[in-house]
Design an enzyme around this catalytic site. Structure first.
Site, PDB file in Angstrom:
ATOM      1  N   HIS A 171       0.832  -1.222   0.000  1.00 17.04           N
ATOM      2  CA  HIS A 171       0.000   0.000   0.000  1.00 17.04           C
ATOM      3  C   HIS A 171       0.859   1.262   0.000  1.00 17.04           C
ATOM      4  O   HIS A 171       0.402   2.311   0.447  1.00 17.04           O
ATOM      5  CB  HIS A 171      -0.951   0.040   1.196  1.00 17.04           C
ATOM      6  CG  HIS A 171      -1.687  -1.238   1.447  1.00 17.04           C
ATOM      7  ND1 HIS A 171      -2.947  -1.493   0.927  1.00 17.04           N
ATOM      8  CD2 HIS A 171      -1.331  -2.349   2.131  1.00 17.04           C
ATOM      9  CE1 HIS A 171      -3.341  -2.708   1.313  1.00 17.04           C
ATOM     10  NE2 HIS A 171      -2.368  -3.253   2.037  1.00 17.04           N
ATOM     11  N   LYS A 298      15.672  22.203  -9.830  1.00 11.23           N
ATOM     12  CA  LYS A 298      15.058  20.936 -10.227  1.00 11.23           C
ATOM     13  C   LYS A 298      15.990  19.994 -10.965  1.00 11.23           C
ATOM     14  O   LYS A 298      16.838  20.404 -11.740  1.00 11.23           O
ATOM     15  CB  LYS A 298      13.854  21.221 -11.132  1.00 11.23           C
ATOM     16  CG  LYS A 298      12.746  21.965 -10.425  1.00 11.23           C
ATOM     17  CD  LYS A 298      11.780  21.032  -9.776  1.00 11.23           C
ATOM     18  CE  LYS A 298      10.719  20.664 -10.775  1.00 11.23           C
ATOM     19  NZ  LYS A 298       9.678  19.862 -10.176  1.00 11.23           N
ATOM     20  N   GLU A 305       9.840   8.952 -16.400  1.00 11.69           N
ATOM     21  CA  GLU A 305       8.434   9.308 -16.643  1.00 11.69           C
ATOM     22  C   GLU A 305       7.998   8.886 -18.044  1.00 11.69           C
ATOM     23  O   GLU A 305       6.878   8.421 -18.253  1.00 11.69           O
ATOM     24  CB  GLU A 305       8.236  10.818 -16.464  1.00 11.69           C
ATOM     25  CG  GLU A 305       8.443  11.278 -15.029  1.00 11.69           C
ATOM     26  CD  GLU A 305       8.592  12.782 -14.942  1.00 11.69           C
ATOM     27  OE1 GLU A 305       7.564  13.464 -14.872  1.00 11.69           O
ATOM     28  OE2 GLU A 305       9.732  13.286 -14.978  1.00 11.69           O
TER      29      GLU A 305
END
Ligand code: ARG
Length: 473
Positions: A171, A298, A305
């Site tokens: 989970h 960043k 992705e």
């Protein structure tokens, strides 16, 4: 419409008329050509088409259907075309519709009327079934090799970190400590099954449809065993209708590709999660990250992705071809020309994903300190405490679970971990608990204790690494 372009007399179509134009007096509308033309994409079948034609010509000669002279001319012409394609000088022309007729038209320019004899005992229907099957077969082989390379990268990383503890999750909640090596080896198993699926599909598709001709077989004394063998097939297909009508080999490969892409997307997602500052489990170098045009701090895991996203393309490709095939009456219908684009796109995307993932895995730098620290949080050794109570105090597991729940509750109240609870606190829950319990409450001890076959203990992980190294050698 069946494919009637073969002409045993060797006469060729007059200029400006399609190769099948004998019974046609008008020319196709421009729109007809626009919707019909496939050379833009089926040029990718050129190598397979040439190999098929060369095997077919050699067989026709052996069967006595083609003279030695014509066969030699055809082979020489096809060799020239091979050279032109390799050199990038072959004229792919829309007016010749597809790769098959482009090759034949060029052959006619090179060797004259003998070119028209190549299509004896053959139709574009078995020709395209053959070419496409060989393309998918090659794609399966390439994919297996790419999967093996990815597995090797994973095994190498797993070996380097076979005993680095990290949290195992269910989970996405901390569950029990595992090792980073064990986690990576989970993907080695998945990619191993993917490779097996491609290999299995390949075995089933490795029958040669050439010689099925338009749909019913051929009246010429062709030797289908000979062409099958020459083209690396196990045997010829056994039903001519099936040979030209089905594309299940492509569907099967795309299904395997879809499942593989799902596996890739899960690993990609984990890399994305692990790279967040909140997790801080891994770093990727500048080679596999990008910056932001506005936020200087960043470092984005774009490659991961994009691998995650490519699964959409793979799964859509299966869907696309399945919908094209569904409900088609036997045998060939032009619908089936639409089999190629989704298949090419799917394997292009899969190849890129596998290569990028292998690159990322090799590049991945785990932050062992952060992982170890996280492995000890979230009461991840609660199960170890319960197991200790079962083993040492002979409590039924359900009772041990209850006692451990109370210990977690107490640690939460005190804001400490399970191993920081002092013995008197634990003894309030069961007075028989002794100091030896602390030996099982560290993540390292927890991991080391899970020695069951396939478990996360470093010696089990190393045993699996050894097994895979042998398989992948
Ligand atoms: N370009 C066609 C395809 O990809 C080749 C087969 C054409 N056959 C025919 N009967 N029109 O399906």
């Amino acid at each position: 419409m069946t494919d009637d372009s073969s002409d045993a007399s060797g006469r060729t179509a007059p200029a400006g008329q399609a190769m099948w134009g004998g019974r046609f007096s008008g020319k196709p509308a421009e729109l007809m050509q626009a919707i019909n033309v496939s050379i833009g994409f089926d040029k990718r079948l050129a190598a397979q088409d040439l190999a098929g034609s060369r095997a077919h010509a050699a067989m026709l000669r052996t069967a006595g259907v083609l003279s030695a002279e014509d066969e030699t001319a055809i082979q020489q012409g096809l060799a020239t075309i091979e050279g032109e394609i390799a050199a990038g000088t072959f004229p792919f022309r829309e007016e010749y519709e597809d790769i098959h007729m482009n090759v034949e038209a060029r052959l006619r320019e090179l060797i004259g009327p003998a070119a028209g004899r190549l299509h004896t005992a053959r139709s574009r229907n078995d020709q395209v079934a053959l070419d496409f099957r060989m393309w998918v077969r090659d794609a399966c082989d390439r994919t297996v090799a790419q999967l093996r390379a990815l597995q090797k990268a994973l095994v190498a990383k797993a070996e380097a970190h076979a005993d680095a503890v990290m949290p195992g999750f269910t989970h996405l909640q901390p569950a029990q400590p595992v090792t980073f090596g064990h986690h990576l080896m989970a993907y080695v198993e998945m990619f191993g099954r993917d490779a097996a699926r491609f290999a299995d599909a390949r075995t089933r598709m490795n029958e040669c449809p050439l010689g099925a001709a338009a749909l019913a077989g051929s009246p010429f004394p062709i030797d289908r065993e000979m062409t099958a063998q020459a083209l690396g097939f196990d045997r010829p297909t056994a039903n001519s209708l099936d040979s030209v009508a089905d594309r299940d080999f492509a569907l099967e490969a795309l299904a395997a590709g879809g499942i593989c892409a799902i596996h890739l997307s899960r690993l990609a997602e984990e890399i994305v999660i692990w790279m967040t500052p909140q997790f801080g489990f891994v770093k990727l170098s500048d080679a596999f990250t990008t910056g932001s045009s506005i936020m200087p701090q960043k470092k984005n895991p774009d490659a991961a992705e994009l691998v995650r996203a490519k699964a959409g393309r793979l799964l859509a490709s299966f869907q696309q071809l399945a919908v094209v095939m569904k409900g088609l009456p036997l045998t060939y219908s032009k619908d089936m020309q639409e089999d190629k684009v989704p298949t090419f796109e799917a394997f292009d995307a899969l190849e890129l994903s596998l290569l990028a993932m292998a690159g990322m895995v090799a590049d991945l730098q785990p932050n062992i300190e952060n992982m170890t620290q996280a492995a000890g949080s979230g009461f991840s050794t609660a199960t170890d405490l319960a197991d200790w109570l079962v083993r040492e105090l002979n409590l039924p597991f359900r009772d041990a679970h209850h006692v451990t729940g109370a210990a977690v509750k107490r640690a939460e109240e005190l804001g400490c971990s399970l191993s920081d609870l002092v013995l008197p606190e634990l003894q309030k829950l069961d007075e028989r608990i002794t100091a030896s319990v602390y030996e099982v409450l560290t993540p390292e001890a927890s991991v080391a204790s899970r020695r069951s076959y396939g478990g996360t203990s470093p010696d089990q992980v190393r045993a699996q690494i050894k097994r895979w190294k042998e398989i992948l050698a």
